[in-house]
Write a protein that holds these residues in place. Structure first.
Motif, PDB file in Angstrom:
ATOM      1  N   SER A   1     -11.868   5.009  12.074  1.00  0.00           N
ATOM      2  CA  SER A   1     -13.214   5.078  12.661  1.00  0.00           C
ATOM      3  C   SER A   1     -13.105   5.798  14.001  1.00  0.00           C
ATOM      4  O   SER A   1     -12.008   6.015  14.505  1.00  0.00           O
TER       5      SER A   1
ATOM      6  N   PRO B   1      -6.641  -2.935  13.937  1.00  0.00           N
ATOM      7  CA  PRO B   1      -7.026  -1.548  14.207  1.00  0.00           C
ATOM      8  C   PRO B   1      -6.451  -1.156  15.564  1.00  0.00           C
ATOM      9  O   PRO B   1      -7.130  -1.175  16.573  1.00  0.00           O
TER      10      PRO B   1
ATOM     11  N   THR C   1      -2.436  -4.254   9.325  1.00  0.00           N
ATOM     12  CA  THR C   1      -2.346  -4.124  10.781  1.00  0.00           C
ATOM     13  C   THR C   1      -3.715  -4.387  11.404  1.00  0.00           C
ATOM     14  O   THR C   1      -4.741  -4.289  10.751  1.00  0.00           O
TER      15      THR C   1
ATOM     16  N   ARG D   1     -16.009   2.322   9.792  1.00  0.00           N
ATOM     17  CA  ARG D   1     -14.764   2.928   9.292  1.00  0.00           C
ATOM     18  C   ARG D   1     -14.898   3.393   7.852  1.00  0.00           C
ATOM     19  O   ARG D   1     -15.742   2.927   7.106  1.00  0.00           O
TER      20      ARG D   1
HETATM   21  P1  ADP Z   1     -10.592  -4.928   3.748  1.00  0.00           P
HETATM   22  O1  ADP Z   1     -10.235  -3.479   3.792  1.00  0.00           O
HETATM   23  O2  ADP Z   1      -9.929  -5.592   2.612  1.00  0.00           O
HETATM   24  O3  ADP Z   1     -12.046  -5.153   3.811  1.00  0.00           O
HETATM   25  P2  ADP Z   1     -10.236  -5.738   6.564  1.00  0.00           P
HETATM   26  O4  ADP Z   1     -11.669  -5.691   6.854  1.00  0.00           O
HETATM   27  O5  ADP Z   1      -9.514  -6.921   7.084  1.00  0.00           O
HETATM   28  O6  ADP Z   1      -9.914  -5.654   5.014  1.00  0.00           O
HETATM   29  O7  ADP Z   1      -9.573  -4.459   7.224  1.00  0.00           O
HETATM   30  C1  ADP Z   1      -8.583  -3.759   6.616  1.00  0.00           C
HETATM   31  C2  ADP Z   1      -7.975  -2.772   7.574  1.00  0.00           C
HETATM   32  O8  ADP Z   1      -8.955  -1.999   8.227  1.00  0.00           O
HETATM   33  C3  ADP Z   1      -7.156  -3.388   8.667  1.00  0.00           C
HETATM   34  O9  ADP Z   1      -5.944  -2.689   8.756  1.00  0.00           O
HETATM   35  C4  ADP Z   1      -7.961  -3.199   9.914  1.00  0.00           C
HETATM   36  O10 ADP Z   1      -7.152  -3.014  11.022  1.00  0.00           O
HETATM   37  C5  ADP Z   1      -8.714  -1.930   9.605  1.00  0.00           C
HETATM   38  N1  ADP Z   1      -9.989  -1.833  10.296  1.00  0.00           N
HETATM   39  C6  ADP Z   1     -10.973  -2.752  10.340  1.00  0.00           C
HETATM   40  N2  ADP Z   1     -12.018  -2.296  11.051  1.00  0.00           N
HETATM   41  C7  ADP Z   1     -11.687  -1.044  11.463  1.00  0.00           C
HETATM   42  C8  ADP Z   1     -12.369  -0.043  12.231  1.00  0.00           C
HETATM   43  N3  ADP Z   1     -13.595  -0.219  12.705  1.00  0.00           N
HETATM   44  N4  ADP Z   1     -11.717   1.115  12.445  1.00  0.00           N
HETATM   45  C9  ADP Z   1     -10.494   1.325  11.966  1.00  0.00           C
HETATM   46  N5  ADP Z   1      -9.814   0.425  11.243  1.00  0.00           N
HETATM   47  C10 ADP Z   1     -10.405  -0.741  10.988  1.00  0.00           C
END
Ligand code: ADP
Ligand code: MG
Length: 488
Positions: free
Chosen positions: A203, A162, A160, A215
């Motif tokens: 986060s 964030p 999803t 996060r």
């Molecule tokens: P990975 O965990 O493999 O590094 P991503 O960076 O694409 O992959 O992010 C994974 C998940 O973390 C996604 O569901 C995204 O929405 C969520 N996400 C990314 N940044 C944040 C944030 N600052 N706060 C909360 N959720 C976040």
């Protein structure tokens, strides 16, 4: 400073296929450890992966159900890491070019009470990609055991944006998502069996600001209540750190059910740590547009669309649709029953109350959970039952007895009524005689009724119903009693 939470989820769903993602080994939950493997699963030298196209199609179907764009071409990458759950030391996944892009899921938030529908909103998806499930490690007191049965099972990872801001939203999202996946026949989503697993990213940011905070990612959330508890714990923990002037470290944390808290597992790895590179053994997959259109045509109506339709076109109240629409088989049963007799509300009532009650009682007696597909009742049973009630052949009271009987024996309701002589009695003479008896026997109730206490009539109906074994036509009985009392 007041903070608001930002939550993004990564959901892994095991796709129901006969064989694994890149080999013909089968998978069954609960099989003896390491019996469902082969040379490919074990990563033996010289083996090559062979793509299971059924997994691609099911994942594309999942994407269509969730409103994603299906890519023209998707590709396979190796995610390299050393850990005993992966004999090859890499996981086949889709990093650069996933099968499904974007998407959105409609969710319903809890209402002010159980009987009142809450607000709806949409949660935006980033992507869905396919990968292979790793093996399962079980950590025991002094050793870790490995079961490679699960290794290589097709896994869809739904990511999803964030886009959520509370544990309540995350739970609503997971429930709605699960309903959709089960409806589409992609997976049974049994979290206890690991068919659906969820990691939660959390986060905080100052209320009213846009920029995302640092996060943390919570792993090992193997039930919806764990997801809820872990998110709430993490929001509280981060709030304390920030309020104490500290900073949040980007890290992966493990939720511990026993203590109801999470602890840091490792600092969060970055994508480049995995040295992703295109898998040289697998060709990119060219998707066939015509086939995608066919898959789209095969999609079932989405659960919330169905619920809206039942409420608007069939005028069913939320209290009934909220029970009916979480289960696709129940809805099909309901719609089939309408083919026999078109009385939506009455039939929905019998299904959500009587049928579900009998099913759960039957499951308690037997050893496995009985579902509508396995019981002796067919939609026609309920349709005919509703019809003979409306026609005045039996009363609602008698219908309860008929329901239990037909659930147990599978006999048709009209046959049961015939056999047991349950037909409602319209025999005026007989009922009139019984009414007179009742009136003579209870002067007190007669007096109360005459003074305007209409409920006192029930005390007179009781003996008549008892004498006729519940078969007196209730409307006629009501009428007769009132007339006769007025003559007294
Ligand atoms: P990975 O965990 O493999 O590094 P991503 O960076 O694409 O992959 O992010 C994974 C998940 O973390 C996604 O569901 C995204 O929405 C969520 N996400 C990314 N940044 C944040 C944030 N600052 N706060 C909360 N959720 C976040
Ligand atoms: Mg992640």
């Amino acid at each position: 400073m007041p903070y608001e939470a930002v939550i993004g989820l990564e959901i892994h769903v095991q796709i129901k296929t006969r064989t694994k993602m890149f080999t013909a080994a089968p998978y069954r939950y609960g099989a003896a450890p390491n019996t469902l493997t082969d040379a490919v699963v074990l990563g033996l030298p010289g083996t090559l992966p062979v793509l299971n196209y059924a997994a691609i199609e099911k994942c594309a179907k999942l994407g269509l159900m969730l409103g994603c764009e299906i890519a023209e071409v998707c590709k396979w990458d190796r995610k390299n890491y050393f850990y005993p759950d992966s004999p090859k030391n890499y996981q086949l996944t889709q990093n650069e070019e996933p099968l499904c892009v974007g998407g959105k899921v409609e969710i319903v938030l809890p209402g002010p009470s159980r009987n009142v529908e809450g607000d709806h909103r949409w949660v935006t998806l980033n992507r869905i990609h396919l990968e292979e499930d790793p093996g399962k490690l079980t950590h025991e007191a002094f050793e870790t055991v490995i079961d490679f049965n699960r290794a290589g099972v097709p896994l869809a990872e739904i990511v999803t944006e964030p886009d959520m801001s509370s544990s309540t939203e995350a739970v609503a999202f997971l429930n709605c998502l699960r309903n959709m996946i089960v409806y589409a026949g992609i997976s049974d989503c049994d979290m206890e069996k690991g068919q659906l697993r969820c990691d939660a990213n959390v986060s905080l940011r100052p209320v009213g600001t846009e920029k995302l905070g640092t996060r943390t990612e919570m792993k090992n959330l193997n039930s919806i209540s764990n997801v809820k508890a872990a998110i709430e714990y993490e929001i509280e923990r981060q709030t304390e750190v920030l309020n104490g002037g500290g900073i949040i470290t980007q890290e992966t944390r493990r939720w511990d059910v026993e203590s109801g808290s999470s602890f840091s597992l490792r600092s969060k790895e970055e994508a480049h740590d995995y040295r992703y590179f295109p898998d040289p053994d697998l060709m990119p997959v060219q998707m066939n547009r015509k086939r995608i259109d066919e898959l789209e045509d095969e999609l079932p109506e989405r659960p919330l669309d169905k619920q809206r339709r039942y409420q608007e076109a069939l005028n069913l109240p939320y209290t009934l649709t909220s029970v009916l629409c979480v289960n696709r088989e129940l809805c099909e049963f309901f719609e089939d029953a309408l083919q026999t007799y078109e009385a939506p509300k009455q039939i929905a009532n019998y299904i959500t109350n009587d049928l579900l009650r009998e099913l759960s009682a039957a499951s308690e007696h037997g050893d496995s959970a009985l579902d509508v597909g396995q019981c002796k009742l067919t939609p026609a049973h309920i349709g005919i039952l509703a019809k003979i009630i409306d026609e005045g052949i039996i009363s609602k009271q008698i219908a309860k007895e008929v329901f239990t009987e037909m659930f147990v024996t599978g006999e048709m309701p009209d046959a049961i009524v015939e056999k047991k002589g349950l037909k409602q009695s319209d025999d005026t003479d007989e009922i009139e005689a019984l009414c007179l008896e009742a009136i003579a026997g209870n002067a007190q109730a007669v007096g109360q009724y005459k003074e305007g206490n209409t409920k006192a009539l029930n005390a007179l109906k009781g003996p008549v119903m008892k004498a006729t074994k519940g078969k007196a036509n209730p409307a006629m009985l009501d009428d007769l009693l009132k007339r006769l009392i007025n003559k007294v």
